[in-house]
Design an enzyme around this catalytic site. Structure first.
Site, PDB file in Angstrom:
ATOM      1  N   ARG A   1      -4.614  -9.733   4.461  1.00  0.00           N
ATOM      2  CA  ARG A   1      -4.981  -9.701   3.041  1.00  0.00           C
ATOM      3  C   ARG A   1      -3.735  -9.326   2.238  1.00  0.00           C
ATOM      4  O   ARG A   1      -3.200  -8.231   2.383  1.00  0.00           O
ATOM      5  CB  ARG A   1      -6.101  -8.680   2.833  1.00  0.00           C
ATOM      6  CG  ARG A   1      -6.635  -8.606   1.416  1.00  0.00           C
ATOM      7  CD  ARG A   1      -7.796  -7.614   1.338  1.00  0.00           C
ATOM      8  NE  ARG A   1      -8.335  -7.528  -0.010  1.00  0.00           N
ATOM      9  CZ  ARG A   1      -7.875  -6.707  -0.953  1.00  0.00           C
ATOM     10  NH1 ARG A   1      -6.872  -5.875  -0.684  1.00  0.00           N
ATOM     11  NH2 ARG A   1      -8.431  -6.686  -2.153  1.00  0.00           N
TER      12      ARG A   1
ATOM     13  N   LYS B   1       0.821  -1.211   0.000  1.00  0.00           N
ATOM     14  CA  LYS B   1       0.000   0.000   0.000  1.00  0.00           C
ATOM     15  C   LYS B   1       0.858   1.264   0.000  1.00  0.00           C
ATOM     16  O   LYS B   1       2.061   1.238   0.245  1.00  0.00           O
ATOM     17  CB  LYS B   1      -0.958  -0.021   1.190  1.00  0.00           C
ATOM     18  CG  LYS B   1      -2.140  -0.957   0.945  1.00  0.00           C
ATOM     19  CD  LYS B   1      -3.279  -0.696   1.888  1.00  0.00           C
ATOM     20  CE  LYS B   1      -4.541  -1.413   1.405  1.00  0.00           C
ATOM     21  NZ  LYS B   1      -5.677  -1.222   2.337  1.00  0.00           N
TER      22      LYS B   1
END
Length: 286
Positions: A255, A221
């Site tokens: 995840r 991210k």
């Protein structure tokens, strides 16, 4: 105890949720699993490397071309049915904020609805309750789906995360979603700048202490990229460091894009914590 599909997970389990994007424009894999066969190959690889959950998404998180609910269903529901047929024991999650999509994928065999946009469609929880599916309750800072944060501020970001996620979890429970099927997610990068996401990681234990299972979506991210000044394809080391910290603080589900590397990190943390025996223990015993 967390129960999803046919699987049960204890509090000390560290569970991998592998990402399979059915989009042509995903930020990381850039559409490599948009077509059925590459996507099914990705599922097979992820399961073989230790993923217990497959998270299927039909719309990229960031801004981009409009994807209608009908198109999102087309990208996901049939694929869910095929994954269920080929992998009957795997937990199938679908990343969606729309109740229409939730309905279609639950009918196709999904076990979990991953609502990454923080309950923007309140009917999604009703769908989870009606189908006996689990639900991920995420903090997105009130952001609209597929928008990026702009000068967002919090007096106390973790206080806001707890207020929102616990409220969503309690609402889901009141609607009939099983308690052992509800997870909470701090929503790294969603409605947050890099410092917010770092603070959410640092204070993750406050979420764990609520008793709800915590899911973290950290993989490659922007907060990792900005912290280390690395482009998307060079964020694995930072992601794994953040994963190790999150595991030590007690997060339950991860995840991820890179399953094998994450599995090694989680197993190492579990073993250091005393929840898992070493795979081999010969040193000094001969």
């Amino acid at each position: 105890m967390l129960r999803l599909g046919q699987r049960e997970f204890d509090a000390d389990d560290r569970v991998i949720m592998a990402i399979v994007n059915r989009t042509p424009d995903s930020f990381y894999d850039q559409g490599s699993t948009f077509l059925d066969e590459p996507a099914l190959a990705r599922v097979e690889q992820a399961v073989s490397e230790g993923a217990a959950i497959i998270d299927i998404g039909g719309v990229k998180a960031g801004p981009g071309d409009e994807v209608t609910a009908e198109e999102e269903v087309r990208r996901t529901a049939g694929f869910v049915a095929e994954v269920r047929r080929r992998f009957p024991d795997v937990v199938i999650s679908v990343d969606t904020w729309r109740h229409e999509v939730g309905e279609a994928v639950c009918e196709a065999g999904a076990d979990l609805l991953n609502d990454a946009w923080g309950g923007v469609d309140p009917r999604l929880a009703e769908v989870a309750a009606r189908h006996g599916a689990g639900l991920v309750c995420t903090h997105a800072g009130g952001a609209e789906p597929r928008t990026r944060p702009h000068r967002v501020t919090y007096d106390d970001v973790m206080a806001d995360i707890l207020r929102v996620t616990l409220g969503l979890a309690e609402r889901a429970l009141a609607l009939g979603v099983r308690r052992d099927g509800i997870l909470i997610d701090p929503g790294h990068d969603f409605g947050k700048n890099t410092r917010h996401s770092l603070e959410a990681t640092r204070r993750l234990g406050e979420m764990v202490d609520t008793g709800w299972p915590v899911l973290v979506s950290l993989s490659n991210k922007d907060f990792v990229g900005e912290t280390l000044d690395r482009p998307v394809k060079e964020r694995l080391v930072g992601t794994l460091a953040t994963t190790a910290v999150s595991a030590w603080l007690g997060a339950c589900v991860y995840r991820v894009h890179e399953v094998s590397e994450t599995r090694q990190v989680l197993d190492m943390v579990s073993t250091i914590a005393g929840h898992r025996a070493p795979a081999v223990a010969r040193r000094g015993l001969a």
